[in-house]
Design an enzyme around this catalytic site. Structure first.
Site, mmCIF file in Angstrom:
data_model
loop_
_atom_site.group_PDB
_atom_site.id
_atom_site.type_symbol
_atom_site.label_atom_id
_atom_site.label_comp_id
_atom_site.label_asym_id
_atom_site.label_seq_id
_atom_site.Cartn_x
_atom_site.Cartn_y
_atom_site.Cartn_z
ATOM 1 N N ASN A 144 0.809 -1.229 0.000
ATOM 2 C CA ASN A 144 0.000 0.000 0.000
ATOM 3 C C ASN A 144 0.840 1.276 0.000
ATOM 4 O OD1 ASN A 144 0.751 -0.562 2.673
ATOM 5 N ND2 ASN A 144 -0.903 0.686 3.476
ATOM 6 N N GLU A 240 4.579 -4.065 12.345
ATOM 7 C CA GLU A 240 3.589 -2.994 12.146
ATOM 8 C C GLU A 240 2.459 -3.629 11.356
ATOM 9 O OE1 GLU A 240 3.662 -0.124 13.507
ATOM 10 O OE2 GLU A 240 5.747 -0.010 14.158
ATOM 11 N N CYS A 274 -2.950 1.630 6.663
ATOM 12 C CA CYS A 274 -3.142 0.989 7.967
ATOM 13 C C CYS A 274 -3.887 1.918 8.914
ATOM 14 C CB CYS A 274 -1.800 0.581 8.540
ATOM 15 S SG CYS A 274 -0.595 1.915 8.563
HETATM 16 P P1 NAD Z 1 0.736 -9.085 3.708
HETATM 17 O O1 NAD Z 1 0.861 -9.492 5.120
HETATM 18 O O2 NAD Z 1 -0.058 -9.937 2.794
HETATM 19 O O3 NAD Z 1 2.168 -8.970 3.027
HETATM 20 C C1 NAD Z 1 3.183 -8.137 3.548
HETATM 21 C C2 NAD Z 1 4.539 -8.642 3.123
HETATM 22 O O4 NAD Z 1 4.799 -9.913 3.723
HETATM 23 C C3 NAD Z 1 4.716 -8.863 1.624
HETATM 24 O O5 NAD Z 1 5.998 -8.368 1.250
HETATM 25 C C4 NAD Z 1 4.673 -10.366 1.485
HETATM 26 O O6 NAD Z 1 5.375 -10.840 0.352
HETATM 27 C C5 NAD Z 1 5.357 -10.797 2.763
HETATM 28 N N1 NAD Z 1 5.100 -12.174 3.185
HETATM 29 C C6 NAD Z 1 4.142 -13.042 2.776
HETATM 30 N N2 NAD Z 1 4.263 -14.218 3.452
HETATM 31 C C7 NAD Z 1 5.305 -14.085 4.303
HETATM 32 C C8 NAD Z 1 5.909 -14.933 5.278
HETATM 33 N N3 NAD Z 1 5.461 -16.164 5.513
HETATM 34 N N4 NAD Z 1 6.951 -14.463 5.976
HETATM 35 C C9 NAD Z 1 7.411 -13.214 5.777
HETATM 36 N N5 NAD Z 1 6.886 -12.366 4.870
HETATM 37 C C10 NAD Z 1 5.846 -12.795 4.139
HETATM 38 O O7 NAD Z 1 0.186 -7.588 3.767
HETATM 39 P P2 NAD Z 1 -0.330 -6.689 2.562
HETATM 40 O O8 NAD Z 1 -1.643 -7.257 2.115
HETATM 41 O O9 NAD Z 1 0.780 -6.499 1.582
HETATM 42 O O10 NAD Z 1 -0.578 -5.280 3.297
HETATM 43 C C11 NAD Z 1 -1.785 -4.888 3.845
HETATM 44 C C12 NAD Z 1 -1.749 -5.013 5.357
HETATM 45 O O11 NAD Z 1 -0.651 -4.293 5.890
HETATM 46 C C13 NAD Z 1 -2.975 -4.420 6.055
HETATM 47 O O12 NAD Z 1 -3.403 -5.268 7.081
HETATM 48 C C14 NAD Z 1 -2.450 -3.125 6.662
HETATM 49 O O13 NAD Z 1 -3.173 -2.638 7.759
HETATM 50 C C15 NAD Z 1 -1.059 -3.514 7.004
HETATM 51 N N6 NAD Z 1 -0.227 -2.319 7.144
HETATM 52 C C16 NAD Z 1 0.188 -1.937 8.381
HETATM 53 C C17 NAD Z 1 0.950 -0.778 8.544
HETATM 54 C C18 NAD Z 1 1.411 -0.308 9.908
HETATM 55 O O14 NAD Z 1 2.274 0.573 9.976
HETATM 56 N N7 NAD Z 1 0.888 -0.846 10.983
HETATM 57 C C19 NAD Z 1 1.278 -0.027 7.417
HETATM 58 C C20 NAD Z 1 0.833 -0.444 6.168
HETATM 59 C C21 NAD Z 1 0.087 -1.605 6.045
#
Ligand code: NAD
Length: 469
Positions: A144, A240, A274
């Site tokens: 995002n 996060e 987020c």
């Molecule tokens: P996601 O968890 O699907 O993916 C995030 C990352 O994790 C990607 O790079 C993905 O390739 C990687 N990943 C996938 N499987 C993994 C594993 N087993 N081990 C390690 N890494 C792995 O999240 P998304 O759909 O890309 O993002 C949306 C989510 O992120 C929403 O829930 C949002 O709230 C959250 N978010 C949180 C913050 C914050 O600061 N708290 C900021 C932005 C987004």
């Protein structure tokens, strides 16, 4: 567009290719390399080799590197913003702002230091708290906000003497790879590297014995997997994660003033932030005028490709998220809610969903209790302050939230009872570099930004000396 991985100072092809889709058109517009396990191993080894010399430079030695990188990012703003618009979607002006935040973060942290703290210094003893780098940091990013969120890790981790490997989400690899290309001419080999994957390198990176810290931003379910795979080597981590942020409107709020701010807080990046407002609580006396104002704003909002300067709201970033948000819309009828405007996808191949305003759901409805991460906003009525505080705090998430009021002192008093990592009063998403942020409950562990965010990338060492008489 010819994107490369950055491994050990060299711009490198991947072992496979990712097709990168423009969410505004639904069409593949570029290909990016995907790294394999051997390349990930190579990057970890290079990061480990580079770390000692990077640490030895000290804060003053590292500072100019970060500043030069910030300048170079700024100089390539148009290219970065254009790439971000194509791979992530969203208004170009917003993409430019994200590039500026990225450069600004590096410039801010370039000048920050963690000094030794003397705890005792007397005739008998000298006790000093020191902080030294943890080593190799892996930054795993969501789709995002690929580069701003990375810069909140990169600045603090690099300036404290760690080396960093960035792994973007598979649907948004290009801006991170471009950042690597820019850094290739500036940072010593191995100090910053980029690895892309097909969602298949996470487990290797988060369990590797030579990775000291995993700084993960993404969904709560994936965050839990990261946490369990880091356990074997007891590595440090920052999580996060997701949120379900409230906007609480107090009964003294001026609806004409706050409605546009709440709308913007909910629809920023088509709701894919987020910290976006994900549920609104309004006093029964104000719910009708607030709903009317939000519906009007939704009807007026210009949806479209962010390359059109008139566009306010772009597409959902990928097909999976688009379908997930349509599923949330479907759930509204089953859960007894009313869709007042929106509630549908736009015709065409792009992943556009009209801004949607929903009323009359209860707190256990899916759209209220889960994170929708899209342009669909439920508005709920409350009768008294104690009740709304309890309902805000009932969530398993605890990321952020906002209180809207004409009486800031009252807002501060109520804010002090909200169980989140951040609570804003009369503003939203203010995330200055010097102010830490992080999630409570299932929204995360650890902090980013501020001195606290820097500390999270270091190990505390206590030097405890007894003076010999
Ligand atoms: P996601 O968890 O699907 O993916 C995030 C990352 O994790 C990607 O790079 C993905 O390739 C990687 N990943 C996938 N499987 C993994 C594993 N087993 N081990 C390690 N890494 C792995 O999240 P998304 O759909 O890309 O993002 C949306 C989510 O992120 C929403 O829930 C949002 O709230 C959250 N978010 C949180 C913050 C914050 O600061 N708290 C900021 C932005 C987004």
């Amino acid at each position: 567009m010819n994107a490369s991985l950055l491994i050990d100072g060299a711009l490198t092809a991947g072992e496979a290719e990712l097709e990168v889709i423009n969410p505004a058109t639904g069409q593949v517009f570029a290909r990016a390399p995907a790294a394999n396990a051997a390349q990930a191993e190579q990057a970890i080894a290079a990061a480990k080799r580079a770390q000692r010399a990077w640490q030895a430079l000290g804060y003053s030695g590292r500072q100019p590197y970060l500043e030069t990188l910030a300048d170079a990012i700024e100089a390539r703003t148009e290219e970065l913003a254009d790439t971000l618009n194509r791979e992530r979607g969203g208004p170009l002006a917003e993409c430019r702002r994200e590039v500026a935040i990225t450069a600004g973060a590096l410039r801010h942290f370039a000048t920050q230091t963690l000094e030794d703290e003397v705890i005792r210094d007397n005739d008998d003893e000298l006790v000093v708290a020191q902080r030294y780098p943890q080593g190799v940091v892996v930054a795993i990013m969501p789709w995002n906000r690929p580069i701003t969120l990375l810069s909140f890790k990169l600045g603090p981790a690099l300036i404290t003497g760690n080396t960093v490997i960035a792994k973007p989400a598979p649907t948004t690899p290009l801006t991170t790879l471009l950042l690597g290309e820019i850094a290739a001419d500036i940072l010593p080999a191995g100090v910053f590297q980029t690895l892309t994957d097909r969602n298949d390198l996470g487990a290797l990176l988060t369990s590797h014995p030579d990775v000291a810290h995993v700084s993960f931003t993404g969904s709560t379910p994936t965050g839990k997997r990261v946490l369990s795979s880091a356990a074997e080597t007891l590595k440090r981590f920052t999580l996060e994660l997701g949120g379900n942020d409230v906007a609480i409107v107090l009964d003294d709020a001026d609806i004409d003033t706050v409605a546009p701010k709440i709308f913007a807080a909910a629809m920023i990046n088509a709701g894919q932030v987020c910290y976006a407002t994900k549920r609104v609580y309004a006093p029964r006396s104000l719910i009708e005028p607030l709903t009317e104002a939000l519906v009007r704003l939704a009807n007026e909002a210009k949806l479209g490709d962010g390359r059109d300067p008139a566009t306010q709201i772009g597409p959902l970033q990928n097909r999976m998220q688009y379908e997930k948000v349509l599923g949330f819309i479907d759930s509204v009828n089953n859960d007894g809610g009313r869709i007042l405007t929106g509630g549908e996808a736009l015709p065409g191949e792009g992943y556009f969903i009209a801004p949607t305003i929903v009323r009359d759901l209860t707190d256990d409805a899916r759209l209220v209790s889960e994170e929708q991460f899209g342009p669909v906003l439920p508005i709920l009525a409350y009768d008294d302050i104690e009740e709304v505080i309890a309902r805000a705090n009932a969530s398993e998430y605890g990321l952020g939230g906002a209180i809207w009021t004409s009486n800031v002192a009252r807002g501060v008093e109520i804010g002090a009872r909200i169980e989140t990592g951040t609570i804003w009063i009369n503003q939203h998403m203010a995330l200055p570099y010097d102010v830490p942020f992080g999630g409570a409950k299932q929204s995360g562990i650890g902090l980013q930004n501020g001195i606290d965010g820097m500390k999270d990338f270091t190990q505390l060492r206590i030097l405890n000396a007894r003076r010999m008489s």
